[in-house]
Design an enzyme around this catalytic site. Sequence first.
Site, PDB file in Angstrom:
ATOM      1  N   SER A 191     -10.472 -40.695  -2.976  1.00 27.39           N
ATOM      2  CA  SER A 191      -9.092 -40.221  -2.861  1.00 27.39           C
ATOM      3  C   SER A 191      -9.084 -38.818  -2.251  1.00 27.39           C
ATOM      4  CB  SER A 191      -8.411 -40.279  -4.230  1.00 27.39           C
ATOM      5  OG  SER A 191      -7.024 -40.091  -4.119  1.00 27.39           O
ATOM      6  N   GLU A 307      -4.345 -50.620  -2.961  1.00 29.73           N
ATOM      7  CA  GLU A 307      -4.369 -49.196  -3.311  1.00 29.73           C
ATOM      8  C   GLU A 307      -3.108 -48.738  -4.040  1.00 29.73           C
ATOM      9  OE1 GLU A 307      -6.758 -46.922  -2.833  1.00 29.73           O
ATOM     10  OE2 GLU A 307      -8.042 -47.615  -1.201  1.00 29.73           O
ATOM     11  N   HIS A 396      -5.887 -48.460  -6.363  1.00 29.45           N
ATOM     12  CA  HIS A 396      -6.519 -47.176  -6.059  1.00 29.45           C
ATOM     13  C   HIS A 396      -7.382 -46.728  -7.230  1.00 29.45           C
ATOM     14  CE1 HIS A 396      -6.766 -43.387  -3.866  1.00 29.45           C
ATOM     15  NE2 HIS A 396      -6.427 -42.726  -4.959  1.00 29.45           N
TER      16      HIS A 396
END
Length: 488
Positions: A191, A307, A396
């Site tokens: 991320s 995600e 995610h």
Amino acid sequence: MPDPATVVNLSQGKYRGVLGKDCTAYKGIRYAQAPIGERRFCAPAPLPPSDDLHNASSFGPACAQVIGMPRVGDGRFGRTYSEDCLTLNIYTPAADSARRPVMVWIHGGAFVTGSGNLYDGTHLAQAGDIVVVTINYRLGVFGFVDLAAVASTDTPSNLGLRDQIAALRWVRDNIAAFGGDPDRVTIAGESAGSIAISLLMLCDEARGLFRGAIMQSGAINLIHDRRMASRVADAYRNVLGGISAANLKNLPTDTLLQAQIDASKALNGALSASPWYDGTLLPENLKVARAKPTAAVNLLAGFNRDETALFEKVPGAQLMRLDRPFLVEQFYRELRRDHAADILENYRNTKLGTRRLATDLYFAMSTRHFAERQATRAPTWFYRFDYRQPWLGAAHALELLFIWNWTGLLPALLRGGPLLGARATLAAKMRTHWINFIRNGDPGDGWQGFDKAGQHTMIFDITSRMETDPDRTNRLAWDGADITPKRI
């Protein structure tokens, strides 16, 4: 009496680690002077020589940050939150002369939250005979706001990124004492950590500090341009009511955290702290960044299939807008109308179609395009993580639960069950590939190399497999475009 084998001598002092089974941990080691007092909002500075003995058995503080207003002193990520946070943790099979490969982990958290203290590298160090380093760096208003524009100061840009570079320099100069090889360093992150790695690969000041990179979900489109950085600075200036450089250095930590919250509200919920294209540490804009040659290091990169399900479903995780009208607007704002229409017609106007659109816009396509460009510079490998948690899907950060050895009820629930059977097999496969890449610069075990023409992609799932161009229709429609979403 502590085992003398756990004591490491450095020019900055001596550090006593905690000896475990096949791994010794050294926690809370400073890699730069504390950014407080006169050094507040300054670039990270090397530590002076010292003969002091430090007990490296507990984590240093995580950077002061806003997570549901925990404030300074909350112990969620170590002893406390503090601006005095420039520390790192080392997990090594032995502090000897073996010169093992090194992984430096850069944590995620949208550049406003998180800590390297969450990531215990013991299992990776043991399984791969590698050295694992996790770092803390300045976040939010302390690391990623153009304070020079807020208060007419000479504050350097992108302090949090400069911290990461300082940590890498410290690793270069000191990791051999912990059994690591400074010439075999791989940087890895997820991320915001993945975005940071893409930026470090562009940054001249970071050249030569690493030989490989692992990017998990994020690349160079998800930071601010100079115009947005200026608007963020304006929001802080308005919130703080106009402030001098001297007063800025003396404001209480909590006042600045509150200003970060208030600035975000004034910016319609946009992130009120982010790296930005400054024209000094980083290129001046995304177009120049895409054209600039990156560091010629091997790359392993990829994304998770669903995600943005995390940001849809988890309370408190609404860091980005996901409504279809907003998403559609981004394409017509940045692309020719015919190009935008060609892309959008591939995503049905359904909940799942919009999730796919948001996933591609924020994470998947920019990570893929970065990998395509890197493949012209150095060997590159690409993955898509498809394992579906029953409620979140392949959301995610879900892959972190298979790479890192997080135990307990909550990680089990987030994985969709305990790390047994097929889930344990998936975790073992991913860890083996990551370790192989860190050790050899190649994930090995049948993972075919990636380039724009071949698009060979490892699909991680209960049954993992190689596929050729699994997202071909959408990929061709995008035609290499990257989009930077604007909330205001």
